[in-house]
Design an enzyme around this catalytic site. Structure first.
Site, PDB file in Angstrom:
ATOM      1  N   ASP A 172     -17.796  81.688  51.027  1.00  0.00           N
ATOM      2  CA  ASP A 172     -17.648  81.711  49.473  1.00  0.00           C
ATOM      3  C   ASP A 172     -18.854  82.502  48.968  1.00  0.00           C
ATOM      4  OD1 ASP A 172     -15.322  80.392  48.578  1.00  0.00           O
ATOM      5  OD2 ASP A 172     -16.381  78.425  48.638  1.00  0.00           O
TER       6      ASP A 172
ATOM      7  N   SER B 180     -18.362  74.233  48.036  1.00  0.00           N
ATOM      8  CA  SER B 180     -18.311  72.791  47.975  1.00  0.00           C
ATOM      9  C   SER B 180     -19.624  72.059  48.510  1.00  0.00           C
ATOM     10  CB  SER B 180     -17.001  72.232  48.656  1.00  0.00           C
ATOM     11  OG  SER B 180     -16.978  72.776  49.871  1.00  0.00           O
TER      12      SER B 180
ATOM     13  N   GLU C  73      -5.274  76.352  44.640  1.00  0.00           N
ATOM     14  CA  GLU C  73      -5.965  75.127  44.674  1.00  0.00           C
ATOM     15  C   GLU C  73      -5.280  74.310  43.324  1.00  0.00           C
ATOM     16  OE1 GLU C  73     -10.052  74.736  44.728  1.00  0.00           O
ATOM     17  OE2 GLU C  73     -10.222  72.670  44.173  1.00  0.00           O
TER      18      GLU C  73
ATOM     19  N   LYS D 245     -14.861  84.906  50.178  1.00  0.00           N
ATOM     20  CA  LYS D 245     -14.127  84.581  49.342  1.00  0.00           C
ATOM     21  C   LYS D 245     -14.358  84.469  47.764  1.00  0.00           C
ATOM     22  CE  LYS D 245     -12.365  79.791  48.972  1.00  0.00           C
ATOM     23  NZ  LYS D 245     -13.023  79.528  47.756  1.00  0.00           N
TER      24      LYS D 245
HETATM   25  O1  KIV Z   1     -15.754  75.572  48.414  1.00  0.00           O
HETATM   26  C1  KIV Z   1     -14.622  75.176  48.809  1.00  0.00           C
HETATM   27  O2  KIV Z   1     -14.856  74.183  49.832  1.00  0.00           O
HETATM   28  C2  KIV Z   1     -13.451  75.499  48.672  1.00  0.00           C
HETATM   29  C3  KIV Z   1     -12.128  74.885  49.135  1.00  0.00           C
HETATM   30  C4  KIV Z   1     -11.939  73.778  48.254  1.00  0.00           C
HETATM   31  C5  KIV Z   1     -10.843  75.792  49.113  1.00  0.00           C
HETATM   32  O3  KIV Z   1     -13.218  76.478  48.002  1.00  0.00           O
END
Ligand code: KIV
Length: 274
Positions: free
Chosen positions: A93, A55, A192, A123
């Site tokens: 991520d 994000s 989500e 993740k």
């Molecule tokens: O990238 C992010 O902020 C996320 C959250 C919404 C869990 O994956």
């Protein structure tokens, strides 16, 4: 599980501790961070998990989707966060394009994140379709957190940010994917924007922690995007978001006051000068 902390007085949150929290019914707190200063505050406040989310593409770089952020950029954000996070479990991520479709490239991406940032885990979005990549990363000894339901990296396939898995077929598929990720060895899963009852079913079916964002109150923990919950970003206000501050107004007022003080020659005064 990781023990990355030079300060031996701090009891670090590990994947094992998250599992124990689920087992004793203690809810898990998780929030995103993308830089050293904010991550310091969040970690010192006692957050359990800090997510360097993709994000970042939205809130740090102003893109309309998460797709443009690159692996190099995620590593840059994560390096700053790593310097600040002493206690929380730090998850990073894997960005779009760094793991889909090629498990060899996936493990190289995950290894870069672990080596160059000191993250505790990565993740990844998806279920059966990324099975090979998840397996390969896990076999390299890297803890993996899954992400199911609304998976923003697939927004162009979905075509909408609406609630996912509202019909029986998609709900069943989500449960199967969650079971698969657990069986492969993921230590947790983000769910989500799905119906609360489905979140409950998944959390009760699986032994690993389920962290929700718009997945209702029955999952094992909650995650939000920091800029949204602090009210820095005003453009995004989905039903699941609770705002804990209005930093947009606070920062704007402070900046306006500073401009006024400069223009009026009030700043700097004698005490603020050498
Ligand atoms: O990238 C992010 O902020 C996320 C959250 C919404 C869990 O994956």
């Amino acid at each position: 599980m990781s023990t990355y902390s030079e300060d031996t007085r701090i009891r670090k949150v590990t994947t094992q501790r998250l599992l124990e929290m689920k087992q004793r019914g203690e809810k898990i707190s998780m929030l995103t961070a993308y830089d050293y200063s904010m991550a310091s505050i969040i970690d010192q406040a006692g957050m359990d998990v800090v997510l360097v989310g993709d994000s970042a593409a939205n809130v740090m770089a102003g893109h309309t989707t998460t797709l443009p952020v690159t692996l190099d950029q995620m590593i840059w954000y994560a390096q700053g966060v790593r310097k600040a996070v002493k206690r929380a479990l730090m998850v990073v991520d894997l960005p779009f394009g760094s793991y889909q479709g090629n498990s060899k490239e996936a493990v190289c991406s995950a290894i870069r994140i672990m080596k160059e940032t000191g993250a505790d885990a990565v993740k990844m979005e998806g279920g059966a379709e990324i099975r090979e990549s998840v397996e390969r990363i896990l076999s390299a000894g890297i803890p993996v957190m899954g992400h199911l339901g609304l998976t923003p990296q697939s927004i162009n396939k979905f075509g909408t940010y609406a609630v996912r898995a509202q019909d029986e077929v998609e709900a069943q598929k989500l449960v199967e994917n969650a079971k698969l990720l657990e069986a492969l060895g993921c230590f947790g899963i983000v769910l989500e924007k799905i119906p609360a009852q489905l979140g409950k079913t998944v959390a009760e079916t699986l032994s690993i922690p389920l962290i929700g964002i718009g997945a209702g109150p029955y999952v094992d923990g909650q995650v939000l995007v920091m800029h949204d919950m602090l009210g820095i970003n005003r453009e995004f206000s989905p039903r699941f978001l609770r705002r804990y501050a209005d930093l947009h107004a606070t920062i704007k007022d402070a900046v306006k006051q500073y401009i006024r003080d400069v223009k009026s020659r009030d700043f700097p005064n004698e005490k603020e000068s050498y």
